[in-house]
Design a protein around this motif. Structure first.
Motif, mmCIF file in Angstrom:
data_model
loop_
_atom_site.group_PDB
_atom_site.id
_atom_site.type_symbol
_atom_site.label_atom_id
_atom_site.label_comp_id
_atom_site.label_asym_id
_atom_site.label_seq_id
_atom_site.Cartn_x
_atom_site.Cartn_y
_atom_site.Cartn_z
ATOM 1 N N ASN A 75 0.831 -1.196 0.000
ATOM 2 C CA ASN A 75 0.000 0.000 0.000
ATOM 3 C C ASN A 75 0.867 1.248 0.000
ATOM 4 O OD1 ASN A 75 -2.610 -1.189 0.052
ATOM 5 N ND2 ASN A 75 -2.269 -1.730 2.198
ATOM 6 N N HIS A 76 0.276 2.306 -0.420
ATOM 7 C CA HIS A 76 0.952 3.597 -0.374
ATOM 8 C C HIS A 76 0.126 4.545 0.470
ATOM 9 C CE1 HIS A 76 2.502 1.745 -4.109
ATOM 10 N NE2 HIS A 76 3.630 2.277 -3.699
ATOM 11 N N TRP A 77 0.835 5.434 1.151
ATOM 12 C CA TRP A 77 0.179 6.286 2.146
ATOM 13 C C TRP A 77 0.525 7.742 1.976
ATOM 14 C CZ3 TRP A 77 -2.998 3.258 5.031
ATOM 15 C CH2 TRP A 77 -2.702 1.885 5.055
ATOM 16 N N LEU A 78 -0.275 8.553 2.630
ATOM 17 C CA LEU A 78 0.060 9.968 2.740
ATOM 18 C C LEU A 78 -0.100 10.320 4.208
ATOM 19 C CD1 LEU A 78 -0.942 12.966 0.536
ATOM 20 C CD2 LEU A 78 -1.416 13.035 2.986
ATOM 21 N N MET A 79 0.944 10.910 4.770
ATOM 22 C CA MET A 79 0.916 11.242 6.196
ATOM 23 C C MET A 79 1.183 12.736 6.373
ATOM 24 S SD MET A 79 3.025 7.824 7.311
ATOM 25 C CE MET A 79 2.846 7.892 9.090
ATOM 26 N N LYS A 80 0.314 13.365 7.145
ATOM 27 C CA LYS A 80 0.435 14.810 7.343
ATOM 28 C C LYS A 80 1.211 15.141 8.604
ATOM 29 C CE LYS A 80 -4.198 15.692 5.428
ATOM 30 N NZ LYS A 80 -5.530 16.289 5.735
ATOM 31 N N SER A 81 1.964 16.220 8.510
ATOM 32 C CA SER A 81 2.635 16.729 9.695
ATOM 33 C C SER A 81 2.886 18.221 9.493
ATOM 34 C CB SER A 81 3.950 15.982 9.913
ATOM 35 O OG SER A 81 4.532 16.374 11.130
ATOM 36 N N GLU A 82 3.015 18.915 10.589
ATOM 37 C CA GLU A 82 3.175 20.375 10.496
ATOM 38 C C GLU A 82 4.632 20.795 10.572
ATOM 39 O OE1 GLU A 82 0.443 22.645 12.952
ATOM 40 O OE2 GLU A 82 -0.749 20.859 13.334
ATOM 41 N N PRO A 83 5.107 21.487 9.538
ATOM 42 C CA PRO A 83 6.508 21.897 9.495
ATOM 43 C C PRO A 83 6.784 23.209 10.205
ATOM 44 C CG PRO A 83 5.458 22.475 7.438
ATOM 45 C CD PRO A 83 4.394 21.806 8.289
ATOM 46 N N ARG A 103 -11.635 13.472 1.999
ATOM 47 C CA ARG A 103 -11.637 13.198 3.437
ATOM 48 C C ARG A 103 -10.719 14.202 4.083
ATOM 49 N NH1 ARG A 103 -12.698 8.892 5.717
ATOM 50 N NH2 ARG A 103 -13.109 10.516 7.221
ATOM 51 N N GLN A 104 -11.097 15.405 3.869
ATOM 52 C CA GLN A 104 -10.294 16.551 4.209
ATOM 53 C C GLN A 104 -9.459 16.493 5.492
ATOM 54 O OE1 GLN A 104 -11.979 20.777 5.202
ATOM 55 N NE2 GLN A 104 -12.424 20.176 3.098
ATOM 56 N N ARG A 105 -10.035 16.003 6.540
ATOM 57 C CA ARG A 105 -9.319 16.125 7.819
ATOM 58 C C ARG A 105 -8.612 14.865 8.278
ATOM 59 N NH1 ARG A 105 -13.306 18.820 11.907
ATOM 60 N NH2 ARG A 105 -11.606 18.134 13.214
ATOM 61 N N LEU A 106 -8.537 13.910 7.419
ATOM 62 C CA LEU A 106 -7.892 12.661 7.795
ATOM 63 C C LEU A 106 -6.370 12.797 7.677
ATOM 64 C CD1 LEU A 106 -8.503 9.740 8.579
ATOM 65 C CD2 LEU A 106 -8.664 9.221 6.136
ATOM 66 N N SER A 107 -5.664 12.550 8.770
ATOM 67 C CA SER A 107 -4.230 12.860 8.775
ATOM 68 C C SER A 107 -3.357 11.742 8.223
ATOM 69 C CB SER A 107 -3.783 13.206 10.189
ATOM 70 O OG SER A 107 -3.924 12.085 11.026
ATOM 71 N N ILE A 108 -3.927 10.554 8.103
ATOM 72 C CA ILE A 108 -3.197 9.453 7.485
ATOM 73 C C ILE A 108 -4.116 8.847 6.451
ATOM 74 C CG2 ILE A 108 -2.143 7.203 7.849
ATOM 75 C CD1 ILE A 108 -1.128 8.156 10.406
ATOM 76 N N GLN A 109 -3.659 8.813 5.243
ATOM 77 C CA GLN A 109 -4.532 8.413 4.148
ATOM 78 C C GLN A 109 -3.918 7.307 3.316
ATOM 79 O OE1 GLN A 109 -5.225 12.060 1.971
ATOM 80 N NE2 GLN A 109 -6.184 13.044 3.740
ATOM 81 N N LEU A 110 -4.781 6.441 2.840
ATOM 82 C CA LEU A 110 -4.360 5.373 1.936
ATOM 83 C C LEU A 110 -4.483 5.890 0.503
ATOM 84 C CD1 LEU A 110 -3.640 2.402 1.452
ATOM 85 C CD2 LEU A 110 -6.078 1.869 1.609
ATOM 86 N N LEU A 111 -3.450 5.686 -0.269
ATOM 87 C CA LEU A 111 -3.486 6.113 -1.673
ATOM 88 C C LEU A 111 -3.659 4.899 -2.569
ATOM 89 C CD1 LEU A 111 -0.413 8.545 -1.803
ATOM 90 C CD2 LEU A 111 -2.806 9.134 -1.473
ATOM 91 N N THR A 112 -4.315 5.086 -3.671
ATOM 92 C CA THR A 112 -4.342 4.006 -4.652
ATOM 93 C C THR A 112 -3.008 4.028 -5.397
ATOM 94 O OG1 THR A 112 -5.201 5.403 -6.426
ATOM 95 C CG2 THR A 112 -6.827 4.320 -5.005
ATOM 96 N N GLN A 113 -2.723 2.922 -6.041
ATOM 97 C CA GLN A 113 -1.504 2.855 -6.848
ATOM 98 C C GLN A 113 -1.512 3.971 -7.907
ATOM 99 O OE1 GLN A 113 1.011 0.289 -6.479
ATOM 100 N NE2 GLN A 113 2.117 1.836 -7.659
ATOM 101 N N GLU A 114 -2.684 4.190 -8.470
ATOM 102 C CA GLU A 114 -2.808 5.212 -9.520
ATOM 103 C C GLU A 114 -2.526 6.608 -8.971
ATOM 104 O OE1 GLU A 114 -5.077 2.762 -8.943
ATOM 105 O OE2 GLU A 114 -4.336 1.601 -10.663
ATOM 106 N N GLU A 115 -3.038 6.861 -7.778
ATOM 107 C CA GLU A 115 -2.784 8.172 -7.168
ATOM 108 C C GLU A 115 -1.294 8.346 -6.903
ATOM 109 O OE1 GLU A 115 -7.092 8.603 -4.842
ATOM 110 O OE2 GLU A 115 -5.374 7.707 -3.835
#
Length: 194
Positions: free
Chosen positions: A56-64, A169-181
């Motif tokens: 799986n591929h993910w997107l994880m948010k954090s504040e810089p 899913r605007q406020r979700l801080s950890i997201q699953l990405l599709t392969q295409e995304e």
DNA sequence: GCCAACGTTGGC
DNA sequence: GCCAACGTTGGC
């Protein structure tokens, strides 16, 4: 807010929140031990993602940028991750239920985009692997605004970002990405900023 | 700093 | 179990 921290060398804690306690006291809401950190060497191939299962591929948010939350600075950008010992951090402070489920679903070595949120220029800064270790910077920073442009176009055309969680899913801080995304976003690196 | 979106809490 | 009030996320 997901709050990656300095290494705490915790075991990848199964989190022990029983159904009993309704929720963390507002006193100390952070620190659920939904930790993805794998301390030290990953000797065991056990949980490793070698094998056929597509990862799986993910997107994880954090504040810089610095921001105090109950007196604690939550700043943790990709440069902070790079600066950690072994360029590895412990990703804690995730409260949202769905985000925590994603944390548990992650497998070692899976790749995740490091997304900078709540800052001057939000967007994808780099790539890390679940562990959570820095892999590399994006060849160029991919701003949220650019992703949004593609998202809007793709909604109409049925392109790869048409359902991207960052927007749906605007406020979700950890997201699953599709392969295409994931692939599409990687392809943006090679292009001129739009 | 403002405020929209949206998740969570708690009274009923 | 509904839903209004409240709190948080995060773009702008």
């Amino acid at each position: 807010m997901p709050r990656p921290r300095k290494r705490l060398a915790g075991p990848a804690g199964p989190d022990k929140k029983g159904p009993s306690g309704k929720r963390p006291k507002s006193e100390n809401p952070g620190e659920l031990s939904a930790t993805v950190e794998l301390s030290g060497s990953q000797k065991t191939a056990a949980s490793n993602n070698c094998g056929e299962t597509p990862s799986n591929h993910w997107l994880m948010k954090s504040e810089p940028e610095s921001r105090l939350e109950k007196g604690v600075d939550v700043k943790f950008g990709i440069e902070d991750l790079k600066a950690q010992p072994k360029q590895t951090a412990c990703w804690d402070g995730v409260r949202n239920y769905q985000a925590r489920n994603f944390l548990r679903a992650m497998k070692l070595e899976e790749e995740a985009f490091f997304y900078h949120s709540n800052c001057k220029e939000p967007g994808i800064a780099g790539i890390m692997k679940v562990d959570v270790q820095f892999i590399r910077m994006m060849k160029r920073f991919i701003p949220l605004a650019e992703l949004k442009t593609h998202y809007q176009a793709h909604k109409a055309t049925g392109g790869p970002l048409k359902n991207m969680a960052l927007f749906t899913r605007q406020r979700l801080s950890i997201q699953l990405l599709t392969q295409e995304e994931f692939d599409f976003i990687l392809s943006l690196e090679e292009k001129e900023p739009s």
